[in-house]
Each structure stands twice: as structure tokens, then as C-alpha cells.
Write a protein that holds these residues in place. Structure first.
Motif, PDB file in Angstrom:
ATOM      1  N   LEU A  17       0.693  -1.223  -0.085  1.00 14.91           N
ATOM      2  CA  LEU A  17       0.016  -0.060   0.112  1.00 14.91           C
ATOM      3  C   LEU A  17       0.735   1.307   0.033  1.00 14.91           C
ATOM      4  N   PRO A  18       1.856   1.360   0.818  1.00 13.19           N
ATOM      5  CA  PRO A  18       2.706   2.545   0.754  1.00 13.19           C
ATOM      6  C   PRO A  18       3.429   3.093  -0.589  1.00 13.19           C
ATOM      7  N   LEU A  19       3.910   1.918  -1.148  1.00 13.89           N
ATOM      8  CA  LEU A  19       4.352   2.099  -2.462  1.00 13.89           C
ATOM      9  C   LEU A  19       3.386   2.569  -3.592  1.00 13.89           C
ATOM     10  N   VAL A  20       2.394   1.969  -3.603  1.00 11.12           N
ATOM     11  CA  VAL A  20       1.048   2.097  -4.459  1.00 11.12           C
ATOM     12  C   VAL A  20       0.686   3.528  -4.237  1.00 11.12           C
ATOM     13  N   MET A  21       0.466   4.081  -2.925  1.00  5.03           N
ATOM     14  CA  MET A  21       0.036   5.500  -2.629  1.00  5.03           C
ATOM     15  C   MET A  21       1.159   6.485  -3.131  1.00  5.03           C
ATOM     16  N   LEU A  22       2.340   6.102  -2.995  1.00  5.52           N
ATOM     17  CA  LEU A  22       3.471   7.133  -3.414  1.00  5.52           C
ATOM     18  C   LEU A  22       3.254   7.292  -5.145  1.00  5.52           C
ATOM     19  N   ILE A  23       3.426   6.015  -5.811  1.00  6.69           N
ATOM     20  CA  ILE A  23       3.146   6.022  -7.108  1.00  6.69           C
ATOM     21  C   ILE A  23       2.006   6.838  -7.472  1.00  6.69           C
ATOM     22  N   GLU A  24       0.814   6.504  -7.004  1.00  4.61           N
ATOM     23  CA  GLU A  24      -0.346   7.241  -7.437  1.00  4.61           C
ATOM     24  C   GLU A  24      -0.302   8.648  -7.038  1.00  4.61           C
ATOM     25  N   PHE A  25       0.119   9.101  -5.856  1.00  2.00           N
ATOM     26  CA  PHE A  25       0.197  10.498  -5.593  1.00  2.00           C
ATOM     27  C   PHE A  25       1.156  11.362  -6.541  1.00  2.00           C
ATOM     28  N   PHE A  26       2.279  10.769  -7.124  1.00  2.00           N
ATOM     29  CA  PHE A  26       2.958  11.734  -8.135  1.00  2.00           C
ATOM     30  C   PHE A  26       2.389  11.413  -9.510  1.00  2.00           C
ATOM     31  N   SER A  27       1.852  10.264  -9.814  1.00  2.00           N
ATOM     32  CA  SER A  27       0.855   9.951 -11.168  1.00  2.00           C
ATOM     33  C   SER A  27      -0.064  11.132 -11.095  1.00  2.00           C
ATOM     34  N   ASN A  28      -0.895  11.186 -10.168  1.00  2.00           N
ATOM     35  CA  ASN A  28      -1.962  12.120 -10.357  1.00  2.00           C
ATOM     36  C   ASN A  28      -1.744  13.461 -10.123  1.00  2.00           C
ATOM     37  N   LEU A  29      -0.942  13.942  -9.346  1.00  2.00           N
ATOM     38  CA  LEU A  29      -0.742  15.304  -9.200  1.00  2.00           C
ATOM     39  C   LEU A  29       0.363  15.944 -10.013  1.00  2.00           C
ATOM     40  N   LEU A  30       1.392  15.171 -10.621  1.00  3.49           N
ATOM     41  CA  LEU A  30       2.361  15.633 -11.299  1.00  3.49           C
ATOM     42  C   LEU A  30       2.421  15.020 -12.712  1.00  3.49           C
ATOM     43  N   VAL A  31       2.463  13.677 -12.844  1.00  2.00           N
ATOM     44  CA  VAL A  31       2.281  13.053 -14.349  1.00  2.00           C
ATOM     45  C   VAL A  31       1.402  13.507 -15.086  1.00  2.00           C
ATOM     46  N   ARG A  32       0.101  13.227 -14.461  1.00  2.00           N
ATOM     47  CA  ARG A  32      -1.100  13.509 -15.219  1.00  2.00           C
ATOM     48  C   ARG A  32      -1.251  14.951 -16.017  1.00  2.00           C
ATOM     49  N   PRO A  33      -1.176  15.965 -15.315  1.00  2.00           N
ATOM     50  CA  PRO A  33      -1.094  17.145 -16.050  1.00  2.00           C
ATOM     51  C   PRO A  33      -0.028  17.143 -17.233  1.00  2.00           C
ATOM     52  N   PHE A  34       0.875  16.504 -16.775  1.00  3.56           N
ATOM     53  CA  PHE A  34       2.373  16.725 -17.834  1.00  3.56           C
ATOM     54  C   PHE A  34       1.797  16.005 -19.041  1.00  3.56           C
ATOM     55  N   THR A  35       1.572  14.848 -18.810  1.00  5.05           N
ATOM     56  CA  THR A  35       0.961  13.782 -19.945  1.00  5.05           C
ATOM     57  C   THR A  35      -0.161  14.456 -20.848  1.00  5.05           C
ATOM     58  N   HIS A  36      -1.087  15.066 -20.017  1.00  6.66           N
ATOM     59  CA  HIS A  36      -2.372  15.677 -20.791  1.00  6.66           C
ATOM     60  C   HIS A  36      -1.894  16.595 -21.638  1.00  6.66           C
ATOM     61  N   ALA A  37      -0.876  17.640 -21.230  1.00  6.23           N
ATOM     62  CA  ALA A  37      -0.353  18.738 -22.051  1.00  6.23           C
ATOM     63  C   ALA A  37       0.416  18.096 -23.365  1.00  6.23           C
ATOM     64  N   VAL A  38       1.440  17.356 -22.904  1.00  3.45           N
ATOM     65  CA  VAL A  38       2.334  16.894 -23.810  1.00  3.45           C
ATOM     66  C   VAL A  38       1.747  16.001 -25.125  1.00  3.45           C
ATOM     67  N   ARG A  39       0.457  15.191 -24.460  1.00  8.19           N
ATOM     68  CA  ARG A  39       0.207  14.489 -25.707  1.00  8.19           C
ATOM     69  C   ARG A  39      -0.346  15.587 -26.804  1.00  8.19           C
ATOM     70  N   LEU A  40      -1.165  16.463 -26.502  1.00  2.00           N
ATOM     71  CA  LEU A  40      -1.517  17.460 -27.521  1.00  2.00           C
ATOM     72  C   LEU A  40      -0.396  18.251 -27.985  1.00  2.00           C
ATOM     73  N   PHE A  41       0.358  18.734 -27.356  1.00  3.38           N
ATOM     74  CA  PHE A  41       1.843  19.235 -28.010  1.00  3.38           C
ATOM     75  C   PHE A  41       2.431  18.485 -28.964  1.00  3.38           C
ATOM     76  N   ALA A  42       2.887  17.391 -28.593  1.00  7.18           N
ATOM     77  CA  ALA A  42       3.611  16.374 -29.301  1.00  7.18           C
ATOM     78  C   ALA A  42       2.944  16.200 -30.619  1.00  7.18           C
ATOM     79  N   ASN A  43       1.647  15.707 -30.800  1.00  9.42           N
ATOM     80  CA  ASN A  43       1.009  15.495 -31.846  1.00  9.42           C
ATOM     81  C   ASN A  43       1.088  16.623 -32.898  1.00  9.42           C
ATOM     82  N   MET A  44       0.789  17.955 -32.269  1.00 10.40           N
ATOM     83  CA  MET A  44       0.613  19.150 -33.152  1.00 10.40           C
ATOM     84  C   MET A  44       1.991  19.601 -33.366  1.00 10.40           C
ATOM     85  N   PHE A  45       2.732  19.482 -32.675  1.00  8.17           N
ATOM     86  CA  PHE A  45       4.364  19.586 -33.045  1.00  8.17           C
ATOM     87  C   PHE A  45       5.060  18.747 -34.139  1.00  8.17           C
TER      88      PHE A  45
END
Length: 256
Positions: A162-190
Motif C-alpha cells: 500500500l505505501p508504495l502504491v500510494m506514493l506512485i499514485e500520488f506522483f502520477s495524479n498530481l504531477l504526471v497526469r497534467p504533464f502527459t495531458h499537455a504533452v499528448r496534445l503538444f507532441a502530436n501538433m508539433f
């Protein structure tokens, strides 16, 4: 002659840089900002004209507006959030969809010929708006403890991991999620813009050399790329809004 010695002006990062149209003090206003403002005016103007004086028997413009609005409402929002929860978010998602779509379509419009979303700052701002909406809704719906469980994927049945899963999910949701959301659109248009520029410039370059047949092939590829880009532009607007709805759905869902 270009730096590569063959005379072919290969596209690169310079294809995404523009001289300012005018400056006010230290502020520089360039083509990207102009296209963004025009996009905003077009989206607002179109829906204002379509629904400003809506009629029971719609005219052509209202019919087109209703078709576009209904596509996002029923095809994305209702399918993800349901009708009861999703109705209040329809205007936001419709605005996002058409704003992104028009920004992308500029790449195949003469004189403009540039997808605004290929500049990373634009997708970052849009993804940040969605992220802030998601965070605020999660806090509002579940409170601090519920928010913590939501973003960490808390599930006591996981036991020792559980602690490992919580750590991964925390960084995934708060940091990785907005990054991938933006980069997916940017990379395709670029990437799409880079390919279009390459084939367009290659057609002109080959046409002014002895390799005229090759210029014809390059021109055909340019036309094919334009058609493909029109498809990708719509798909990227759809995917961005679909992901935004899925994030909101996660914020509204009850966590057990």
C-alpha cells in the motif's frame, strides 16, 4: 545554401519561432498570440450567433451549432460523467473542444499555417485549467481526507504494498497526469506541423531543380499529410476533452 550544404532549407525549431508583430515596452505580441485571440473570438462569436437568438425551428447556423454542441454533450460528457452529473460541465467541455480544434486547424489555413497547440505553453495552460478544476472538485466533494485517498489510490486491502502504491499514485495524479495531458496534445501538433513543413518545402525545392517528378511525389504526400492532419486535429481535441471528463469523473466518484 543551408547549413547542410545541399541548399535544402530543412525545417526545425526555427519553424516554431516568430518575430513580434509589435511590442509594448518589454511585452511582445506575435503570431501565436494573434491566432489564439482570433480563435477565442471565433468560438465565442460562432456560438453567440448560433444561440444568441435561438428559435424553436433552427436556422442553418443554429443547426450547425446544435450539432457541434450535442456531439460533445452526448458523445463525450454524458458517456463519461452521465447526464445528471455531466450537464453542468457541458459548456466548459464544449468550449475546450472547439477552442483546441480551431487552434489545431490553423495549421492548414493559408496565411496562418501554424497549429497554436504546437507551442507547449498553450497545452500546459489548458491542462493546468483542467487539473485545477479536478483538484478543486475533489476537495469540494470529499474533503481533505477524501482528497488524499482519491489521489493516492488508498485501498487497505493492498496490504504491505500500500505505501508504495500510494506514493506512485500520488506522483502520477498530481504531477504526471497534467504533464502527459499537455504533452499528448503538444507532441502530436508539433510533429504534424514539422512533417507538413518538410513536405511543403521539399515540393518547392524539388520543383526548382531537375528532380521535378520527385516534386510531384512530395506534393502528393503534402496533400495526404493535410488530410491526415485534419483527422488528427479533431481526434486530439476529442481526446483532450475525453481525458478532462475522465479526470472530473474520478473527482466526483465515491471512494471506498
Amino acid at each position: 545554401m543551408s547549413d547542410n550544404g545541399c541548399g535544402f532549407p530543412a525545417p526545425g525549431l526555427h519553424s516554431f519561432l516568430f518575430q513580434p508583430l509589435f511590442t509594448v515596452g518589454s511585452y511582445e505580441f506575435n503570431k501565436i498570440q494573434l491566432l489564439t485571440l482570433i480563435t477565442t473570438a471565433l468560438v465565442i462569436g460562432f456560438f453567440w450567433a448560433a444561440f444568441g437568438k435561438a428559435k424553436v425551428i433552427p436556422g442553418k447556423l443554429q443547426m450547425v451549432g446544435e450539432a457541434g454542441y450535442d456531439f460533445v454533450r452526448r458523445g463525450i460528457v454524458y458517456e463519461t460523467l452521465g447526464k445528471r452529473e455531466g450537464e453542468k460541465y457541458v459548456p466548459f467541455m464544449v468550449s475546450l473542444f472547439f477552442f483546441i480544434w480551431i487552434m489545431n486547424v490553423w495549421s492548414v489555413i493559408p496565411l496562418a499555417q501554424f497549429p497554436v497547440a504546437s507551442v507547449i505553453a498553450v497545452p500546459i495552460v489548458l491542462a493546468a485549467i483542467v487539473w485545477i478544476t479536478w483538484v478543486s472538485l475533489t476537495f469540494k466533494r470529499h474533503g481533505f481526507v477524501g482528497f488524499f485517498k482519491n489521489v493516492t489510490g488508498y485501498d487497505k486491502s493492498l496490504g504491505a504494498v500500500l505505501p508504495l502504491v500510494m506514493l506512485i499514485e500520488f506522483f502520477s495524479n498530481l504531477l504526471v497526469r497534467p504533464f502527459t495531458h499537455a504533452v499528448r496534445l503538444f507532441a502530436n501538433m508539433f510533429a504534424g506541423h514539422l512533417m507538413l513543413v518538410m513536405f511543403t518545402v521539399a515540393s518547392w525545392y524539388l520543383l526548382n531543380s531537375w528532380m521535378i517528378p520527385a516534386a510531384g511525389v512530395s506534393f502528393v504526400m503534402t496533400m495526404a499529410m493535410i488530410c491526415f492532419e485534419l483527422f488528427v486535429q479533431a481526434v486530439q481535441a476529442y481526446v483532450f476533452v475525453l481525458l478532462a471528463c475522465s479526470y472530473i469523473q474520478g473527482a466526483l466518484a465515491e471512494h471506498h
